[in-house]
Structure formats: structure tokens, C-alpha cells
Design an enzyme around this catalytic site. Sequence first.
Site, PDB file in Angstrom:
ATOM      1  N   LYS A 199       0.816  -1.218   0.000  1.00  0.00           N
ATOM      2  CA  LYS A 199       0.000   0.000   0.000  1.00  0.00           C
ATOM      3  C   LYS A 199       0.849   1.268   0.000  1.00  0.00           C
ATOM      4  O   LYS A 199       0.448   2.298  -0.505  1.00  0.00           O
ATOM      5  CB  LYS A 199      -0.923   0.026   1.224  1.00  0.00           C
TER       6      LYS A 199
ATOM      7  N   HIS B 193       0.744  -3.576  15.122  1.00  0.00           N
ATOM      8  CA  HIS B 193       1.310  -2.445  14.389  1.00  0.00           C
ATOM      9  C   HIS B 193       1.356  -1.269  15.355  1.00  0.00           C
ATOM     10  O   HIS B 193       0.305  -0.841  15.844  1.00  0.00           O
ATOM     11  CB  HIS B 193       0.458  -2.113  13.160  1.00  0.00           C
TER      12      HIS B 193
ATOM     13  N   GLU C 213       6.103  -5.935   8.611  1.00  0.00           N
ATOM     14  CA  GLU C 213       5.456  -5.376   7.418  1.00  0.00           C
ATOM     15  C   GLU C 213       5.900  -3.940   7.174  1.00  0.00           C
ATOM     16  O   GLU C 213       5.082  -3.013   7.155  1.00  0.00           O
ATOM     17  CB  GLU C 213       3.928  -5.389   7.602  1.00  0.00           C
TER      18      GLU C 213
HETATM   19  C1  LIG Z   1      -1.355  -3.621   8.354  1.00  0.00           C
HETATM   20  C2  LIG Z   1      -0.273  -2.677   7.980  1.00  0.00           C
HETATM   21  N1  LIG Z   1       0.987  -3.154   7.868  1.00  0.00           N
HETATM   22  C3  LIG Z   1       2.008  -2.369   7.510  1.00  0.00           C
HETATM   23  C4  LIG Z   1       1.812  -1.026   7.238  1.00  0.00           C
HETATM   24  C5  LIG Z   1       2.996  -0.210   6.825  1.00  0.00           C
HETATM   25  O1  LIG Z   1       3.302   0.746   7.762  1.00  0.00           O
HETATM   26  P1  LIG Z   1       4.610   1.627   7.592  1.00  0.00           P
HETATM   27  O2  LIG Z   1       4.590   2.199   6.226  1.00  0.00           O
HETATM   28  O3  LIG Z   1       4.490   2.664   8.631  1.00  0.00           O
HETATM   29  O4  LIG Z   1       5.786   0.750   7.802  1.00  0.00           O
HETATM   30  C6  LIG Z   1       0.523  -0.467   7.371  1.00  0.00           C
HETATM   31  C7  LIG Z   1       0.300   0.939   7.124  1.00  0.00           C
HETATM   32  O5  LIG Z   1      -0.791   1.455   7.136  1.00  0.00           O
HETATM   33  C8  LIG Z   1      -0.543  -1.320   7.736  1.00  0.00           C
HETATM   34  O6  LIG Z   1      -1.795  -0.876   7.850  1.00  0.00           O
END
Ligand SMILES: Cc1ncc(COP(=O)(O)O)c(C=O)c1O
Length: 445
Positions: free
Chosen positions: A88, A216, A293
Site C-alpha cells: 500500500k 502495528h 510489514e
Molecule cells: C497492516 C499494515 N501493515 C504495515 C503497514 C505499513 O506501515 P509503515 O509504512 O508505517 O511501515 C501499514 C500501514 O498502514 C498497515 O496498515
Amino acid sequence: MQINQTFDDPKTDTICITSNNCHQSTIRTGTVQEIIRQQLKDIANTKVSEATVGYDNAFIVGDLADVHQQYMKWKALLPRIKPFYAVKCNPDQTVVNYLASLGVGFDCASQQEIQQIPEIGVDPTRMIYANPCKQPSFVHYAAKHNVSLMTFDNMDELYKIKEVYPNAKLVLRILTDDSSAQVRLGLKYGAPPETIDYLLKTAKKLDLNVVGVSFHVGSGCTDAQAYADAVALARNVFAQAEAIGYRMTLLNCGGGMSGSNNEHGITFEDVAATLGQAVDKLFPSPDIEVIAEPGRFFVSSAFTACVQVIGRRALIPEEESADIQQQKYMYYLNDGLFGSYLMRFTDNERLNFRVVFKNGVFVYEDKKQQEEAPTFISNVWGPTCSSFDSLLQDVRLPRLELGDWICQENMGAYATCAATNFNGFEKTKIIYTNSTSIGPHNNGM
Ligand SMILES: Cc1ncc(COP(=O)(O)O)c(C=O)c1O
């Protein structure tokens, strides 16, 4: 517009990376600065009357060497934790291909993201469907493509999964402290402690396969201790699940690691030291697979966005008698809030533009220009006709002219992925480079 030139010619050979199936992308080999300079040179040398429409669009330069460097840093500092890149954050196919070729796994939030990954030859065991509330047809799609690892944090999701994908491997997303994060994800997701026992017992009753725990600590986490506290909570949930009869094998430490610098008072080194130690202490068994993640960590610093000043309005009448020092300017850029910059605001990230090209001169590294030029109160707007399309209000900037270019660094995460075509504007294109030619480019990924 005729622009005075002071460029050197940089070397920008091109190479290609290809995925198993489809995507081919031209990757240049210059530094980010060289690529920007070349692009601005090309634009400046083009006569508007003879040019293709859009030749002077805003653009973003993405450096795969930077992504590679982040990957090496992860491997060195968190060797036990396998990164599953959060698609994402920047789903651009070139980035995804590059990370796939490094062996990184993927965290997908939707059917579309799931679909993007196997196309490039990644095994479904290297994927997690990490959205605790999923559309039923998407769960069915995951089942059909053997993406079995998925998160949940509520009872209804358990019944949904029981119906659509009863053999899924479930990961319970728990609520942890995210109060230090730029973006608090716990407001929306994560099972609170008091719900966990009942959730696990219901999963057992439904004969569902719970294999692990995820958390998270919020995106852009600024407190390393939040990771250690979350690992401790996860340890308790492992014990609860094991008491109910589950054999837990997976710990998922989520994302939240900053990707640019220690602007928020925390470095990746801080996070890695605290998180790595907590995992080793509380989950010493090598039988427990530990994943994370990270999104912004991998891509943030790799992308630099360049925008042109396409309009200007002086707020004080520009008569000869006017005091120039008091002047205030409105600037209009060719990318804005409805383009690459929306999530700078949702993610509470400051904008800090740097002048790149001024009066026909490339000034990227001109310290004097950056620091000593007189500044004026300025408002900076994007190109749409909406007055919400505001990037900066009442900031001090050097006086900019039409045709000048400014850039924003650290634009790899949550930028182009959220861009719209509002008012008909195209999404800003990315020019890729691999500045050090390191990593698995050109190897038929
Ligand atoms: C379920 C989940 N994992 C991982 C991420 C990635 O987070 P970051 O870009 O802060 O590492 C997000 C971000 O919204 C998320 O919702």
C-alpha cells in the site's frame, strides 16, 4: 519560455528490469541529482510551441540503489525478522519487482494488491493478507490463489473466514500502544486485551487455524519502546492461545519504521536494537517465524519529487513605490494535494521544499541560494481549481519565478499511491535510476 542554460551533460545510460511476466521498466544509472538535472535540461531546451503536451509535467525520481541500501540495513540489523513489504505504501510495479527480486515478502491489503504479486513470480507463502476486515470476494480470491496467511481482530471476521476460507492461517492482530506514531492505526484496528480470550476460544470452536499474532505500533513510530512493549503483549497472547490448544508459530511485528532520517528523534538503529532484543528474549525458539510489514522504511528516502512554479500572484500591488521586502506571494505548482501530496497531510509529514532550478540555473547544491537568498511570506498551492489544494500557508520562501523548479525529498512513501486525477491532472510519473548500479537489476527478475 526561453531559459538561460548552465548545465553539464550527465551520464544516464539505461538498463531494464523485467519481471517473470510483464513489467518492463527503464532504469537509468545516474545519481538522483543528475537525473533531475537532465530532465530539467530537456524541459528547458524544449520550445513550448513545438513540444508534446505535458513535456513540462512534474516528475519524481526514484533511486533503486536507495531501496537496496535500506534492504541491506534491515538484513544487517534485524537478521531474524523477515520483511514483508507493505505494498500500500508504494505499489509502483518497479518497486515491487525490485523488492521481490531481493527476496522480500509482501503485505497486501486488497485483492488488487494480492493480484499484483504472483504475477511477478512470488510464491503465495511470501504473502500475507494483512487487512483485519476483508471483503468476502477478496477472501475467496486469496483462497483461490493460496494466499493463506491473513489477519483478523474481531468475531465477524472469523465467521466470514470460516465460510469462505476455512483453511486459512489466521494471525490475530492485537491492539498495542501507538500513541507516539505519526499515524495511529490502533484507532481502527487491533483486538483489545479483554476481547482476546473470547476471540481465540471462538476460533477454536469454529475449528479455525490460528497460527500467530501481529501488531502495528502505528506508522512513523517515534518510540522504540513501543515495539518492545508490543512484543511482550504478543508473548502473553501466545500463552493464551497455547492454553486453548493452538500451536503458535508466527510473530508479525508490523510496520512503522521510519524510512528517511531521524527527523522524529528516532533512527532505525534504535528500533532495530530494541525490537531485535525483545524478540530474541521473549521468542528465543527458532521454530517461531518472525516477520514484519515495513512500508515507508524501504521507499521513503528513495524518491524525490520535482514540481514547477506554473503561476504566481503578488499580494501587494507591484508598483514602483512598493516596499519589496513586504511583498507576499502566492505560488501555483503543477502537482498538489490531490496529486502526490495528499498523504503528507494525512500522515502529518512536513513539507520542506528545496529550490532546484532558478532563473534557468540548476541550483540544487548551491548552498548560498538555498540558505542566504532573501525570503518572502508565501502561500503554495497545487494546480487544481480547489482552494483545498493548498500545500503551504504563510511560510518563508525565496522569491520564485515562473519556470523555476523546487523539489521535495523523502517522497517514496504514501505519495503517488494516493494521487487522483481531480481536475483532469495526470498522476505524476516516476523516472527510475539505480545510482550505484548495485542490486539485482538486469537479471530477468
Ligand atoms: C497492516 C499494515 N501493515 C504495515 C503497514 C505499513 O506501515 P509503515 O509504512 O508505517 O511501515 C501499514 C500501514 O498502514 C498497515 O496498515
